[in-house]
Motif scaffolding. Structure first.
Motif, PDB file in Angstrom:
ATOM      1  N   ILE A  77      11.907   1.804  -3.067  1.00 16.47           N
ATOM      2  CA  ILE A  77      11.212   0.522  -2.894  1.00 16.47           C
ATOM      3  C   ILE A  77      10.137   0.366  -3.963  1.00 16.47           C
ATOM      4  N   ALA A  78       9.359   1.416  -4.197  1.00 11.89           N
ATOM      5  CA  ALA A  78       8.279   1.352  -5.184  1.00 11.89           C
ATOM      6  C   ALA A  78       8.819   1.028  -6.574  1.00 11.89           C
ATOM      7  N   ALA A  79      10.020   1.497  -6.877  1.00 14.59           N
ATOM      8  CA  ALA A  79      10.592   1.251  -8.203  1.00 14.59           C
ATOM      9  C   ALA A  79      10.821  -0.228  -8.474  1.00 14.59           C
ATOM     10  N   GLU A  80      10.895  -1.030  -7.404  1.00 16.52           N
ATOM     11  CA  GLU A  80      11.108  -2.467  -7.562  1.00 16.52           C
ATOM     12  C   GLU A  80       9.808  -3.208  -7.867  1.00 16.52           C
ATOM     13  N   TYR A  81       8.663  -2.533  -7.743  1.00 18.90           N
ATOM     14  CA  TYR A  81       7.364  -3.187  -7.912  1.00 18.90           C
ATOM     15  C   TYR A  81       6.503  -2.346  -8.877  1.00 18.90           C
ATOM     16  N   PRO A  82       6.494  -2.677 -10.150  1.00 18.40           N
ATOM     17  CA  PRO A  82       5.701  -1.899 -11.102  1.00 18.40           C
ATOM     18  C   PRO A  82       4.240  -1.785 -10.648  1.00 18.40           C
TER      19      PRO A  82
ATOM     20  N   LEU B 240       3.070   2.800  -5.684  1.00 19.23           N
ATOM     21  CA  LEU B 240       3.024   4.253  -5.771  1.00 19.23           C
ATOM     22  C   LEU B 240       3.318   4.872  -4.414  1.00 19.23           C
ATOM     23  N   VAL B 241       4.068   5.968  -4.416  1.00 20.63           N
ATOM     24  CA  VAL B 241       4.364   6.744  -3.215  1.00 20.63           C
ATOM     25  C   VAL B 241       3.872   8.168  -3.438  1.00 20.63           C
TER      26      VAL B 241
ATOM     27  N   HIS C 283       1.135   3.064  -1.579  1.00 17.77           N
ATOM     28  CA  HIS C 283       0.010   2.380  -2.236  1.00 17.77           C
ATOM     29  C   HIS C 283       0.489   1.122  -2.948  1.00 17.77           C
ATOM     30  N   TRP C 284      -0.238   0.013  -2.757  1.00 19.54           N
ATOM     31  CA  TRP C 284       0.109  -1.203  -3.493  1.00 19.54           C
ATOM     32  C   TRP C 284      -1.114  -1.861  -4.124  1.00 19.54           C
TER      33      TRP C 284
ATOM     34  N   ALA D  82       4.585  -6.371   1.576  1.00 23.48           N
ATOM     35  CA  ALA D  82       5.507  -6.748   2.658  1.00 23.48           C
ATOM     36  C   ALA D  82       6.647  -5.739   2.772  1.00 23.48           C
ATOM     37  N   SER D  83       7.234  -5.331   1.646  1.00 19.23           N
ATOM     38  CA  SER D  83       8.355  -4.388   1.685  1.00 19.23           C
ATOM     39  C   SER D  83       7.904  -3.024   2.195  1.00 19.23           C
ATOM     40  N   PHE D  84       6.759  -2.552   1.728  1.00 19.09           N
ATOM     41  CA  PHE D  84       6.247  -1.272   2.202  1.00 19.09           C
ATOM     42  C   PHE D  84       5.919  -1.330   3.695  1.00 19.09           C
ATOM     43  N   SER D  85       5.356  -2.444   4.149  1.00 22.31           N
ATOM     44  CA  SER D  85       4.994  -2.572   5.562  1.00 22.31           C
ATOM     45  C   SER D  85       6.232  -2.561   6.448  1.00 22.31           C
ATOM     46  N   SER D  86       7.275  -3.255   6.028  1.00 19.55           N
ATOM     47  CA  SER D  86       8.521  -3.250   6.796  1.00 19.55           C
ATOM     48  C   SER D  86       9.130  -1.857   6.834  1.00 19.55           C
TER      49      SER D  86
END
Length: 254
Positions: free
Chosen positions: A116-121, A124-125, A135-136, A144-148
């Motif tokens: 998921i993190a790779a989709e959002y420069p 961080l995980v 981390h966002w 939103a993606s991390f929360s889901s």
């Protein structure tokens, strides 16, 4: 939590019979886009050994970072007492308590989070010892993606809880928090019998404030006005450092 908000009073200067517990990110050091970008003020590096001398060694870092990450961040200082991963691992003057090994199921979830993190420069995980940090701060669109994902993980990781923050979510085992870590230190030399002070900046520090208050100690919130049980406040990490320096200056003058 306790009161609606802390008053704006600065804490009293540190006394020789205190035990000092310090959060790092957002408290001793300013936040940065990623944890690896955080830098420790050179004056603080010089002051921490003097602070330990003032308090008879009763100084500990209490952080969400791992102990290894703390050692790397504060190198070449050798800080004897630390609680990492919110207390999941702990090192004191009398020994160390290591974080548990991560199982295959947990590592698979960490891999999914990294995808998921790779989709959002900038997203961080981090993961270690059964703790998973999403981390966002540098990638707010990932929230939103991390929360889901975190809600799905809640159902798969028995014995874990979600701890949402302003710029991320921590997933860590139940029964692990900074208050428990501080209470454990207070049972050991050289912390035992001293008045504790804890400096922290976010909701993950509230259990530490509660424990320190139970010891009639000094709980200090760094930064914004929000519901808290801390009894004092300092505006930012720079003010925290100034407070530490002022405590040492008073000792030197005496």
């Amino acid at each position: 939590m306790g009161s609606e908000s802390t008053d704006d009073a600065a804490p009293p200067l540190i006394e020789e019979d205190w035990a000092v517990f310090l959060d790092v990110d957002g408290s001793l050091a300013e936040h940065a886009p990623t944890p690896s970008d955080v830098r420790i003020d050179p004056q603080l590096m010089q002051a921490l050994p003097k602070l330990a001398e003032l308090c008879g060694g009763a100084v500990a870092l209490v952080s969400g970072r791992s102990i290894q990450a703390l050692d790397d961040l504060f190198a070449p200082l050798d800080i004897a007492a630390m609680a990492g991963l919110h207390g999941l691992e702990r090192r004191g003057h009398g020994g160390a308590h290591a974080a548990p090994e991560m199982g295959a199921d947990f590592l698979e979830l960490a891999r999914q989070a990294e995808a998921i993190a790779a989709e959002y420069p900038g997203a961080l995980v981090e993961y270690k010892g059964g703790c998973l940090f999403l981390h966002w701060r540098s990638a707010p669109d990932a929230a939103a993606s991390f929360s889901s994902f975190a809600e799905r993980v809640r159902e798969q990781l028995a014995g874990h809880r979600l701890h949402p923050g302003a710029h991320g979510i921590e997933i860590r085992p139940i029964g692990v928090d900074k208050g428990i870590a501080i209470a454990a230190f207070m049972e050991e030399a050289p912390f035992r019998g001293r008045r504790p002070v804890f400096i922290g900046d976010d909701p993950a520090d509230e259990p530490g404030f509660a424990v320190v208050n139970a010891f009639d100690g000094v709980s200090v919130l760094v930064g914004g006005d929000r519901p808290t049980s801390a009894r004092y406040r300092l505006d930012n990490p720079r003010r925290v450092r100034q407070w530490l320096f002022a405590s040492l200056d008073r000792k030197q003058a005496a």
